[in-house]
Design a protein around this motif. Structure first.
Motif, short mmCIF file in Angstrom:
data_model
loop_
_atom_site.label_atom_id
_atom_site.label_comp_id
_atom_site.label_asym_id
_atom_site.label_seq_id
_atom_site.Cartn_x
_atom_site.Cartn_y
_atom_site.Cartn_z
N ARG A 38 -6.31 42.37 -7.73
CA ARG A 38 -6.01 41.42 -6.32
C ARG A 38 -6.58 40.22 -6.15
N GLU A 39 -7.61 39.99 -6.60
CA GLU A 39 -8.96 38.80 -6.71
C GLU A 39 -8.37 37.92 -7.64
N ARG A 40 -8.63 38.35 -8.49
CA ARG A 40 -7.99 37.88 -9.94
C ARG A 40 -6.59 37.39 -8.99
N ALA A 41 -5.17 37.89 -9.00
CA ALA A 41 -3.80 37.48 -9.26
C ALA A 41 -4.15 36.37 -8.00
N CYS A 42 -4.70 36.46 -6.71
CA CYS A 42 -5.01 36.03 -5.71
C CYS A 42 -5.68 34.40 -6.31
N GLN A 43 -6.10 34.41 -7.26
CA GLN A 43 -6.51 32.76 -8.18
C GLN A 43 -6.24 32.31 -8.24
N THR A 44 -5.17 33.44 -9.72
CA THR A 44 -3.73 32.18 -9.95
C THR A 44 -3.09 32.08 -9.40
N LEU A 45 -2.14 32.86 -8.11
CA LEU A 45 -1.06 31.95 -7.17
C LEU A 45 -1.93 30.72 -6.42
N ARG A 46 -3.32 30.92 -6.02
CA ARG A 46 -3.93 29.82 -5.37
C ARG A 46 -4.03 28.86 -5.88
N ILE A 48 -1.59 27.84 -8.12
CA ILE A 48 -0.31 27.11 -8.31
C ILE A 48 0.09 26.77 -6.66
N SER A 49 -0.45 26.62 -5.79
CA SER A 49 -0.05 26.69 -4.68
C SER A 49 0.95 24.99 -4.40
N GLU A 50 0.05 23.86 -5.00
CA GLU A 50 1.22 22.62 -5.19
C GLU A 50 2.70 23.21 -4.86
N GLY A 54 5.40 26.04 0.80
CA GLY A 54 6.64 25.45 1.15
C GLY A 54 7.67 26.25 1.31
N GLN A 55 7.91 26.85 -0.02
CA GLN A 55 8.80 27.57 -1.12
C GLN A 55 9.85 28.33 -0.71
N GLN A 56 11.07 28.95 -0.02
CA GLN A 56 11.14 30.74 -0.46
C GLN A 56 10.97 31.17 -2.25
N ILE A 57 10.42 32.37 -2.65
CA ILE A 57 9.77 31.94 -3.65
C ILE A 57 10.43 34.60 -3.45
N THR A 260 13.89 37.27 -0.95
CA THR A 260 13.36 36.17 -0.41
C THR A 260 11.74 36.13 0.20
N ALA A 261 11.26 35.75 0.90
CA ALA A 261 9.29 35.31 1.11
C ALA A 261 9.04 33.89 1.05
N PRO A 262 8.53 33.25 2.42
CA PRO A 262 7.53 32.23 2.15
C PRO A 262 6.36 32.10 1.22
N PHE A 263 6.09 31.24 0.15
CA PHE A 263 5.20 31.38 -0.56
C PHE A 263 3.90 31.93 0.34
#
Length: 978
Positions: A38-46, A48-50, A54-57, A260-263
């Motif tokens: 989970r930590e690794r998945a969170c790190q990767t998502l953070r 690409i946060s730029e 603010g997007q629905q994904i 969809t859900a907010p990022f």
């Protein structure tokens, strides 16, 4: 359409992709997670946060470790086969099959019609984890392994089922001078063979094949082996540019079906799930406090050799070398066992270079003060090192370890040695090694088991082992294969167990595997009163403590536990009492050279893979041979009933009485035909069929039928039958005759006279799984030869119906067949008595090799009979002496003819002072799990040694040699006592 995110959480990596509305890849990442999924998945998502802020994904998770994360985070999950299929159908729509290799998963997906998937179950052989393990074994990175493989010249047969099997094949090749390039390519070939044989399960791989997963994406050598083996061209072997992330891309495609859900909400859900914990099954701590640990250390540290200062010592010394499977150990000792010099290091696949360097160091240390009076070598590389450096003695490692253990504990009655991937246990009775147990199918109870997890969690093995010493809640992980254990570790982490809790739990798992899987002990008393533990794994205090806790008694661990083989060899060199050693001198070493080249011996059907080692001065040493033919000598021709039987059966081919007027009838020469051919051959030739036997078994014949084998776990003798029937079809026979036979002959020695289920019904399995059999008339009728009168009626009716043969003619043929079978049996028994008489006249030991009739097939036994007779034994088989004992009650249900023969042969051996028994067992034979325990019981109760040899499709005989030589040493020790 909103952006879609696919997260693939596999056994070793996390893959994250982002797709736009046109299925174009905007982002991809492929990272190892070291069990912090989970930590690794969170790190990767953070990271690409730029891109996503603010997007629905739409997000979907897939992968073998993804379900738990998805459930904890409340994110949608899609099964990985569907995710992969979605990506393949979208990007490569005309695909016929997918081969996907991951860290611990291997799968084949067949397209066309209904989606069909085959996946590895209980073993990680043939996956990325296996390749990692093999690279570590060869002391190279995975990338270096790949580069080496591309320069190969030959391929060795190597098992990929488990690290233990593979290592037992690879290590002798390396230790005997084989090229690393050839071994690297052979490792990749083993992965291919495991995938094709283990996962196709009878379905043919053809058409356009897409290769996915990290190993197939990054390793060019692995790709090359798949393409060569499957004979694919560039249009039919597809390696997508993003093949390592295909399942994640499929998950992103499947996300279109979900809301969809907010990022920010998705990221928050994942981050919060990291802290989720549940109850964990725990065990008592290894140590309650530092004081308890200090007392434990003091007790074990008292077992050490005398201390000697090598810089001031003057006098004689003795050298021991242990050329082990992965490490090389040296010990230089004084007369009382004091250590002058020690060395313990990985042999880096080149033991000769390591020993050369160390001998130079030792000579520099000795100067004129210390004289080496003897040198002995043991271990996998024994023969090579002995020949390279002219050592005085080579001894089997069981004896070396026993000598060392007895030095510290003269009354030792049980020794257990756990190394990186080997485990050896031996009982000592009356001063000799009495029985030996080696792990053969699984490395989950060995040091590499902990090392694998230490690396996966980002620790060195030393640091990882110390973590668990004082934890109060070691997690109970059970005692299972590395693949299953990985799942248990991941689950424990998800449930909140700390790394320290897992470390302590793994130490206990190793111990439980050793005691209950390898030794198969019912209680501590089964091991013994005076136990000595050895091997590098027992230098780990957590494992040692867990071992003592599990047994409920203290054991002896010498401070040189990792050096015991070398120390025992040095003691053996001392006991030679030589005036001077033949070991190469310092001057000799200055001119020492060593070159190795591979070769294949073509002098018999074994086709041994040889390594020709050349040393300075024209010295040569050939390794890999199972007989003396490659050395320019004829092999031993000690009486060998196994060879005699095989030659007698093959010779039937040209001796048929029939005129062939009723056509050619093929008989597959395998399984129970080794028992029943002396019956069927005369019956069919009397009926004027020309009987054609399938060719002699070989690796090539096995590969011919490999694609039609539906089960990877069935025994090798059964797998070979697929090649035999294919060969008969190719030979153009009119018909193939292979009857189903639930019963064998009734010899009156058992409660019933069944054939094992595989032998009994394999003809039907072949009919269902070998498409080529439709090209000929294939007969698999049910027959029973145990009731002659009933069989005659059944045969008369069957041959009349199928071939319009008059019943009177069939009746005469049946009568002749029973008489021929009796003649065959009587001849074997008479020949055995002749061999026994010759052995006694020449005072040679007699070995009864007890197994199943088809174990005489040279491709199945890999020349074990030649190896046995090369050591001076006279060899007879169980069926030639079993009739000399009457029926007797057994502890197990005794309802198979072959088993009853083995039990009776063992009982007979107990009445003969010059006979011993070796039992041959096919790996994968469930029934022999019963026979092994019963044979051991009969022999040990009769004062004999029990030796079991487990044989498979891989032909390295390292473990076999250890057992046979240990048996010889025990026989010798018993003679000396008497």
């Amino acid at each position: 359409m909103s952006l879609r995110v696919g997260i693939d959480i596999g056994s070793t990596t996390v893959k994250v992709v982002v797709l736009d509305e046109h299925n174009k890849l905007l982002f991809r990442s492929y990272e190892r997670h070291y069990s912090k999924t989970r930590e690794r998945a969170c790190q990767t998502l953070r990271s690409i946060s730029e891109m996503l802020a603010g997007q629905q994904i739409r997000v979907t998770i897939t992968g073998s470790a993804g379900l738990g994360v998805a459930n904890a985070a409340g994110i949608d999950f899609v099964q990985e086969v569907y995710a992969t299929a979605a990506a393949v159908n979208t990007y490569i729509p005309d695909t016929d099959a997918v081969i996907e290799l991951g860290g611990e998963d291997a799968k084949i997906i067949f397209f066309g019609g209904a989606l069909e998937e085959r996946m590895n179950g209980s073993c990680a052989g043939g996956t990325g984890a296996f390749i990692d393990q093999m690279a570590t074994l060869m002391n190279v990175s995975v990338q270096e392994l790949d580069a080496l493989s591309l320069k190969h010249e030959k391929i060795y047969p190597i098992a990929s089922r488990c690290g233990v099997f593979a290592k037992s094949d690879i290590q002798p090749i390396l230790n005997q001078g084989g090229r690393k390039e050839d071994v690297a390519a052979s490792i990749f070939q083993a992965v291919v063979d495991q995938t094709v044989a283990g996962l196709t399960q009878g379905r043919e791989l053809k058409g356009k094949i897409v290769f996915l997963g990290g190993p197939l994406h990054f390793l060019m050598g692995l790709r090359e082996r798949f393409v060569d083996t499957l004979k694919l061209d560039a249009d039919h072997a597809i390696f997508p540019k993003d093949g390592d992330c295909f399942a994640a891309m499929g998950a992103a495609l499947c996300a279109a079906d979900y809301a969809t859900a907010p990022f920010e909400d998705v990221l928050k859900k994942l981050e919060e799930s990291v802290e989720t914990t549940t109850a964990v099954d725990t065990m008592p701590p290894l140590f309650n406090d530092q004081e308890e640990y200090d007392a434990f250390c003091a007790r074990h540290n008292a077992n050490h050799p005398p201390e000697v200062d090598a810089k001031t010592y003057t006098g004689p010394a003795w050298l021991g070398i242990d050329a082990g499977s992965t490490t090389t150990k040296l010990a230089l000792i004084t007369a009382d066992g004091g250590l002058l010099y020690t060395y313990y290091h990985s042999n880096e696949g080149n033991p000769v270079a390591i020993v050369l360097e160390q001998l130079k160091e030792i000579y520099a240390l000795c100067g004129d003060r210390i004289q080496i009076k003897g040198a002995a070598v043991t271990g996998y590389g024994e023969d090579l090192i002995k020949n390279a450096f002219s050592c005085d003695l080579g001894l089997v490692e069981t004896m070396a370890h026993y000598k060392a253990a007895a030095h510290f504990r003269p009354d030792v009655d049980f020794i257990i040695d756990i190394g990186g991937q080997d485990m050896k246990c031996f009982k000592i009775r009356n001063g000799a090694v009495d029985s030996i147990m080696l792990n053969e199918a699984c490395s989950s109870g060995c040091g590499s088991f902990i090392e694998t997890f230490a690396k996966a969690l980002g620790y060195t093995i030393a640091d990882f082992s110390k973590l668990g010493l004082f934890t109060q809640k070691p997690v109970n992980l059970g005692s299972r294969c590395t693949v299953f254990m990985n799942s248990s570790v991941k689950q424990a982490q998800k449930d909140g167990a700390s790394v320290a809790d897992i470390s302590a739990g793994l130490s206990t798992s190793i111990v439980k595997n050793a005691i209950y899987k390898v030794i198969r002990a019912a209680s501590a008393d089964d091991l013994g009163e005076h136990i000595v533990v050895q091997g590098g794994t027992f230098l780990n205090d957590a494992v040692l403590r867990a071992f003592e806790q599990e047994l409920g008694r203290n054991v002896t661990r010498p401070t040189i536990a990792g050096l015991m083989g070398a120390f025992g060899a040095a003691l053996a060199a001392r006991d030679l009492h030589l005036d001077h050693s033949s070991l190469l001198t310092a001057d000799d070493l200055a001119h020492f050279t060593h070159k190795a080249r591979p070769a294949t011996c073509g002098l018999c059907t074994n086709h041994c893979s040889l390594t020709v080692n050349s040393f300075d001065g024209g010295r040569r040493f050939v390794s890999g041979n199972r007989c003396s033919r490659p050395l320019g000598e004829e092999p031993s021709r000690q009486p060998d009933l196994m060879r005699y039987k095989y030659a007698k059966l093959r010779a039937m081919q040209g001796n048929g009485a029939g005129d062939g007027s009723r056509g050619t009838m093929g008989i597959p020469f395998g399984l129970n035909m080794y028992e029943n051919l002396p019956f069927w051959f005369p019956l069919l030739t009397h009926l004027n069929f020309q009987v054609v036997l399938s060719p002699e078994s070989s690796r090539k014949l096995y590969l011919k039928g490999q694609r039609t084998i539906p089960s990877d776990t069935v025994c090798y003798p059964a797998k070979l039958l697929h090649g035999h029937v294919e060969a008969l079809v190719e030979a153009g026979v009119d018909s193939i005759f292979y009857p189903c036979m639930p019963y064998n002959f009734d010899e009156g020695k058992s409660d019933n006279n069944y054939n094992c289920p595989v032998v009994a019904y394999y003809p039907e399995l072949l009919a269902a799984n070998v498409p080529d059999l439709k090209k000929v008339r294939y007969f698999d009728p049910y027959f029973g030869l145990h009731r002659p009168r009933d069989f005659a009626k059944r045969a008369e009716a069957w041959f009349a119906e199928q071939f319009q043969i008059p019943k009177r003619e069939t009746a005469a043929a049946v009568k002749a067949a029973y008489a021929a079978y009796d003649d065959y049996k009587n001849d074997l028994r008479a020949k055995a008595q002749e061999f026994i008489a010759q052995a006694r006249k020449e005072e040679r030991p007699i070995l009864i090799v007890a197994g199943r009739p088809y174990h005489m097939d040279p491709e199945i036994n890999h020349g074990i009979n030649d190896l046995i007779t090369s050591y001076g034994f006279v060899l007879i088989t169980e069926d030639s002496v079993a009739y000399l004992e009457d029926k007797a009650p057994r502890h197990v249900l005794n309802q198979w003819t072959y088993h009853a023969r083995m039990y009776n042969a063992a009982r007979y051996a107990c009445t003969q002072p010059d006979m011993e028994v070796i039992q041959l067992v096919s790996f994968g034979c469930g029934i022999d799990a019963i026979t092994g325990d019963e044979m051991r019981s009969i022999l040990e109760d009769g004062g004999k040694l029990y030796t079991q040899l487990k044989i498979d499709d891989i032909n390295n005989l390292g473990a076999v040699k250890i057992r046979i030589r240990s048996l010889m040493a025990a026989i010798q020790a018993r003679k000396q006592r008497n």
